[in-house]
Design an enzyme around this catalytic site. Structure first.
Site, PDB file in Angstrom:
ATOM      1  N   GLY A 136       0.835  -1.192   0.000  1.00 16.92           N
ATOM      2  CA  GLY A 136       0.000   0.000   0.000  1.00 16.92           C
ATOM      3  C   GLY A 136       0.871   1.244   0.000  1.00 16.92           C
ATOM      4  O   GLY A 136       2.016   1.225  -0.443  1.00 16.92           O
ATOM      5  N   CYS A 137       0.340   2.296   0.538  1.00 16.63           N
ATOM      6  CA  CYS A 137       1.046   3.581   0.604  1.00 16.63           C
ATOM      7  C   CYS A 137       2.338   3.428   1.396  1.00 16.63           C
ATOM      8  O   CYS A 137       2.335   2.884   2.498  1.00 16.63           O
ATOM      9  CB  CYS A 137       0.131   4.610   1.269  1.00 16.63           C
ATOM     10  SG  CYS A 137       0.931   6.185   1.549  1.00 16.63           S
ATOM     11  N   PHE A 138       3.431   3.927   0.862  1.00 18.80           N
ATOM     12  CA  PHE A 138       4.698   3.761   1.573  1.00 18.80           C
ATOM     13  C   PHE A 138       4.756   4.539   2.868  1.00 18.80           C
ATOM     14  O   PHE A 138       5.526   4.209   3.765  1.00 18.80           O
ATOM     15  CB  PHE A 138       5.933   4.003   0.706  1.00 18.80           C
ATOM     16  CG  PHE A 138       5.975   5.228  -0.167  1.00 18.80           C
ATOM     17  CD1 PHE A 138       5.289   6.379   0.104  1.00 18.80           C
ATOM     18  CD2 PHE A 138       6.762   5.201  -1.312  1.00 18.80           C
ATOM     19  CE1 PHE A 138       5.369   7.501  -0.722  1.00 18.80           C
ATOM     20  CE2 PHE A 138       6.865   6.304  -2.151  1.00 18.80           C
ATOM     21  CZ  PHE A 138       6.160   7.454  -1.853  1.00 18.80           C
ATOM     22  N   TRP A 139       3.931   5.569   3.021  1.00 14.38           N
ATOM     23  CA  TRP A 139       3.899   6.292   4.301  1.00 14.38           C
ATOM     24  C   TRP A 139       3.492   5.354   5.434  1.00 14.38           C
ATOM     25  O   TRP A 139       4.014   5.445   6.542  1.00 14.38           O
ATOM     26  CB  TRP A 139       2.925   7.452   4.259  1.00 14.38           C
ATOM     27  CG  TRP A 139       3.205   8.515   3.254  1.00 14.38           C
ATOM     28  CD1 TRP A 139       4.386   8.784   2.602  1.00 14.38           C
ATOM     29  CD2 TRP A 139       2.272   9.486   2.784  1.00 14.38           C
ATOM     30  NE1 TRP A 139       4.222   9.851   1.766  1.00 14.38           N
ATOM     31  CE2 TRP A 139       2.950  10.308   1.852  1.00 14.38           C
ATOM     32  CE3 TRP A 139       0.937   9.742   3.053  1.00 14.38           C
ATOM     33  CZ2 TRP A 139       2.332  11.374   1.204  1.00 14.38           C
ATOM     34  CZ3 TRP A 139       0.320  10.808   2.405  1.00 14.38           C
ATOM     35  CH2 TRP A 139       1.007  11.606   1.495  1.00 14.38           C
ATOM     36  N   CYS A 140       2.554   4.468   5.152  1.00 15.19           N
ATOM     37  CA  CYS A 140       2.061   3.526   6.178  1.00 15.19           C
ATOM     38  C   CYS A 140       3.133   2.516   6.551  1.00 15.19           C
ATOM     39  O   CYS A 140       3.430   2.303   7.731  1.00 15.19           O
ATOM     40  CB  CYS A 140       0.841   2.759   5.669  1.00 15.19           C
ATOM     41  SG  CYS A 140      -0.609   3.762   5.347  1.00 15.19           S
TER      42      CYS A 140
END
Length: 173
Positions: free
Chosen positions: A8-12
């Site tokens: 998913g989103c790399f921030w997560c």
């Protein structure tokens, strides 16, 4: 050692692995595609083949590869193809990019073990890392710098961290 994960989103994923003892460095970036030096905009347009990923550097004397995989499976839904929640597209696919045959074998074994925890089949790709491209500076350490500024951090990332903290898989910084 190093391993590269997309979930998913790399921030997560970055926020999760920054809170795991033994992980010494987490870098957000792009991998798994065919376009050299992609930009975030290009990756979002789904023309590069790349996924949003994080590259972890870890000390195997402090955290095992198996533990990294356990946290990886718990940190996202590996049964949804090209999607995590409201984030939809091939750049959000579940992927493990290994650097050697030991990692490949351990990732495949972990995937088989993790499957018992999921009703639907795990669709995670396990492929060799060919090239990792570091994402733009503003994507690095994103949650730690923007937790109170970006609602995405509170609505998507914080609940994920809370869940993993409650399961004892990560520790709060």
């Amino acid at each position: 050692e190093r391993i590269t994960f997309g979930g998913g989103c790399f921030w997560c994923i970055e926020a999760v692995f920054q809170r795991l003892k033994g992980v010494t460095k987490v870098t957000s970036g792009y991998a798994g595609g065919h376009v050299p030096n992609p930009t975030y905009k290009q990756v979002c347009e789904e023309t590069t083949g790349h996924a949003e990923v994080v590259q972890l550097e870890f000390d195997p004397s402090q955290v095992s590869f198996e533990k990294l995989m356990e946290v990886f499976w718990a940190a996202h839904d590996p049964t949804t193809l090209n999607r995590q929640g409201h984030d939809i597209g091939t750049q959000y696919r579940s992927i493990v990019l290994y650097e050697n045959e030991q990692q490949k074998s351990a990732a495949e074994k972990s995937k088989a073990t993790a499957q018992k925890d999921f009703k639907d089949p795990i669709v995670t790709q396990i492929v060799p890392l060919e090239k990792f491209y570091v994402a733009e500076d503003y994507h690095q350490n994103y949650y730690n710098q923007n937790a109170d500024k970006n609602p995405y951090c509170q609505v998507v990332i914080r609940p994920k961290l809370t869940k993993l903290l409650s399961q004892g898989l990560i520790k709060e910084e």
